[in-house]
Design a protein around this motif. Structure first.
Motif, PDB file in Angstrom:
ATOM      1  N   ILE A 198      43.266 -36.386  32.126  1.00 30.43           N
ATOM      2  CA  ILE A 198      44.237 -35.869  32.706  1.00 30.43           C
ATOM      3  C   ILE A 198      44.650 -34.643  33.087  1.00 30.43           C
ATOM      4  N   PRO A 199      44.035 -33.435  32.147  1.00 29.67           N
ATOM      5  CA  PRO A 199      43.947 -32.274  32.787  1.00 29.67           C
ATOM      6  C   PRO A 199      43.053 -31.921  33.883  1.00 29.67           C
ATOM      7  N   ALA A 200      41.990 -32.605  33.967  1.00 31.58           N
ATOM      8  CA  ALA A 200      40.916 -32.393  35.056  1.00 31.58           C
ATOM      9  C   ALA A 200      41.464 -32.941  36.179  1.00 31.58           C
ATOM     10  N   ALA A 201      42.264 -34.188  36.221  1.00 28.96           N
ATOM     11  CA  ALA A 201      42.788 -34.669  37.467  1.00 28.96           C
ATOM     12  C   ALA A 201      44.054 -33.964  37.921  1.00 28.96           C
ATOM     13  N   ALA A 202      44.734 -33.231  37.037  1.00 34.37           N
ATOM     14  CA  ALA A 202      45.803 -32.288  37.322  1.00 34.37           C
ATOM     15  C   ALA A 202      45.210 -31.277  38.164  1.00 34.37           C
ATOM     16  N   ALA A 203      44.069 -30.520  37.718  1.00 37.95           N
ATOM     17  CA  ALA A 203      43.665 -29.469  38.308  1.00 37.95           C
ATOM     18  C   ALA A 203      42.894 -29.857  39.813  1.00 37.95           C
ATOM     19  N   ARG A 204      42.522 -31.068  39.840  1.00 42.84           N
ATOM     20  CA  ARG A 204      41.914 -31.329  41.176  1.00 42.84           C
ATOM     21  C   ARG A 204      42.682 -30.997  42.149  1.00 42.84           C
ATOM     22  N   SER A 205      44.057 -31.181  42.076  1.00 48.35           N
ATOM     23  CA  SER A 205      44.898 -31.179  43.337  1.00 48.35           C
ATOM     24  C   SER A 205      44.927 -29.755  43.899  1.00 48.35           C
ATOM     25  N   GLY A 206      44.878 -28.654  43.309  1.00 48.27           N
ATOM     26  CA  GLY A 206      45.302 -27.281  43.750  1.00 48.27           C
ATOM     27  C   GLY A 206      44.119 -26.573  43.824  1.00 48.27           C
ATOM     28  N   THR A 207      42.971 -26.891  43.506  1.00 48.41           N
ATOM     29  CA  THR A 207      41.675 -26.033  43.641  1.00 48.41           C
ATOM     30  C   THR A 207      40.693 -26.409  44.635  1.00 48.41           C
ATOM     31  N   ALA A 215      37.923 -24.107  35.344  1.00 49.26           N
ATOM     32  CA  ALA A 215      38.927 -22.994  34.711  1.00 49.26           C
ATOM     33  C   ALA A 215      40.365 -23.585  34.625  1.00 49.26           C
ATOM     34  N   THR A 216      40.868 -24.444  35.954  1.00 51.00           N
ATOM     35  CA  THR A 216      42.203 -24.680  35.802  1.00 51.00           C
ATOM     36  C   THR A 216      42.410 -26.078  34.772  1.00 51.00           C
ATOM     37  N   ALA A 217      41.520 -26.888  34.728  1.00 54.59           N
ATOM     38  CA  ALA A 217      41.536 -27.938  33.847  1.00 54.59           C
ATOM     39  C   ALA A 217      41.605 -27.299  32.360  1.00 54.59           C
ATOM     40  N   THR A 218      40.812 -26.617  32.001  1.00 53.02           N
ATOM     41  CA  THR A 218      40.859 -25.758  30.768  1.00 53.02           C
ATOM     42  C   THR A 218      42.150 -25.093  30.516  1.00 53.02           C
ATOM     43  N   LEU A 255      51.019 -33.516  41.528  1.00 49.56           N
ATOM     44  CA  LEU A 255      51.005 -34.335  42.666  1.00 49.56           C
ATOM     45  C   LEU A 255      51.469 -33.899  43.963  1.00 49.56           C
ATOM     46  N   PRO A 256      52.636 -33.291  44.134  1.00 48.66           N
ATOM     47  CA  PRO A 256      53.038 -32.633  45.223  1.00 48.66           C
ATOM     48  C   PRO A 256      51.964 -31.624  45.760  1.00 48.66           C
ATOM     49  N   LEU A 257      50.961 -30.835  45.105  1.00 41.69           N
ATOM     50  CA  LEU A 257      50.087 -30.331  45.826  1.00 41.69           C
ATOM     51  C   LEU A 257      49.030 -31.151  46.451  1.00 41.69           C
ATOM     52  N   THR A 258      48.794 -32.188  45.912  1.00 48.33           N
ATOM     53  CA  THR A 258      47.985 -33.173  46.589  1.00 48.33           C
ATOM     54  C   THR A 258      48.525 -33.551  48.016  1.00 48.33           C
ATOM     55  N   ARG A 259      49.431 -33.918  48.193  1.00 44.50           N
ATOM     56  CA  ARG A 259      50.189 -34.208  49.400  1.00 44.50           C
ATOM     57  C   ARG A 259      49.955 -33.142  50.493  1.00 44.50           C
ATOM     58  N   LEU A 260      50.266 -31.927  49.769  1.00 43.97           N
ATOM     59  CA  LEU A 260      50.240 -30.476  50.778  1.00 43.97           C
ATOM     60  C   LEU A 260      49.070 -30.449  51.519  1.00 43.97           C
ATOM     61  N   ARG A 261      48.050 -30.501  50.350  1.00 43.54           N
ATOM     62  CA  ARG A 261      46.551 -30.263  50.972  1.00 43.54           C
ATOM     63  C   ARG A 261      46.075 -31.531  52.044  1.00 43.54           C
ATOM     64  N   ARG A 262      46.750 -32.614  51.846  1.00 50.29           N
ATOM     65  CA  ARG A 262      46.499 -33.615  52.766  1.00 50.29           C
ATOM     66  C   ARG A 262      47.103 -33.484  54.105  1.00 50.29           C
TER      67      ARG A 262
END
Length: 263
Positions: A198-207, A215-218, A255-262
């Motif tokens: 879960i932390p890695a999946a959350a970090a994936r959106s904004g990096t 680093a963000t996942a940590t 999740l909103p960061l994922t949509r913004l990147r797309r």
């Protein structure tokens, strides 16, 4: 300072996060989530063996987790379907572990503590195991970082550069085994996979780079631990599940960061 149980819990969770952050990124990139579950389930068998042999819990869980990693790697290299192998080994090890514990004479233990963790009961010895294991995992991943990245992106490219993708898979499985072994008392066998993913999946959106994601996942994992402990303290909820729930909330906020990147 270490006489405060909440301080010990925060230190244990932070130490574990140092390993689960970068390691979880590779779990997400390589889609190895099921392996984390399989190794965690096998850890219950390690608990049973430790009680039977009179060994420390960490020794038993580490032995079985490493055996699981080696078995999976051996069977996968022989052409067996990975998801099938993991499914058979995960549920078989969990079942044998629960049955074995029930037959041990004179052993009274709360299996829920090993299934869901009991971070508030972490001792100084537990802290040493957690930080020692996390340091070993972090050093292993850092030492193999570039090779792990290359084999994750393109195994043919890794071979062309003189690398061995099978070796890198083994490095990851061993690192996962150690992480599961040291985390069983903190978040438990059934929740460690969630803390990896879960932390890695959350970090994936904004990096945008692998290093930034690690680093963000940590950081997300540490924040989840602290927020979960606070939630547990104020609402009297189980600490392990509260930590995972906090991580899930962070993922939802990302999740909103994922949509913004797309866009």
């Amino acid at each position: 300072m270490l006489d405060d149980f909440l301080t010990r819990a925060a230190l244990a969770g932070t130490g574990l996060s140092l390993a689960t952050g970068p390691l979880g990124c590779f779990v997400v990139w390589r889609r190895m989530a099921y392996f984390g579950d399989a190794t965690a389930h096998a850890a219950i068998l390690g608990v049973a063996l430790a009680f039977a042999a009179g060994l420390p819990i960490y020794a038993g869980t580490l032995t079985v987790a490493l055996a699981m990693a080696a078995t999976v790697a051996a069977l996968a290299s022989r052409g067996h379907a990975m998801d099938t192998v993991l499914g058979v080994l995960a549920h078989s090890a969990l079942a044998f572990g629960l049955v074995a514990v029930s037959f041990l004479p004179g052993v009274r233990t709360d299996l829920q503590g090993f299934l869901f963790g009991d971070i508030l009961a972490v001792s100084r010895l537990d802290l040493a195991w957690v930080w020692g294991g996390a340091a070993a995992v972090l050093a292993l991943v850092a030492w193999n970082w570039q090779r792990l990245l290359t084999s994750t992106v393109n195994e043919e490219l890794a071979q062309a550069e003189g690398g061995d993708p099978r070796r890198e898979r083994l490095v990851l499985t061993l690192a996962l085994a150690v992480t599961v072994a040291v985390s069983i008392k903190i978040v438990g066998a059934l929740l460690i996979a969630a803390l990896l993913i879960i932390p890695a999946a959350a970090a994936r959106s904004g990096t945008r780079t692998p290093e930034a994601m690690a680093a963000t996942a940590t950081a997300a994992s540490v924040l989840s631990v602290l927020a979960g402990l606070g939630l547990s303290l104020h609402l009297d909820t189980p600490a392990g599940p509260s930590i995972v729930a906090a991580a899930a909330c962070l993922f939802a906020l990302s999740l909103p960061l994922t949509r913004l990147r797309r866009d």
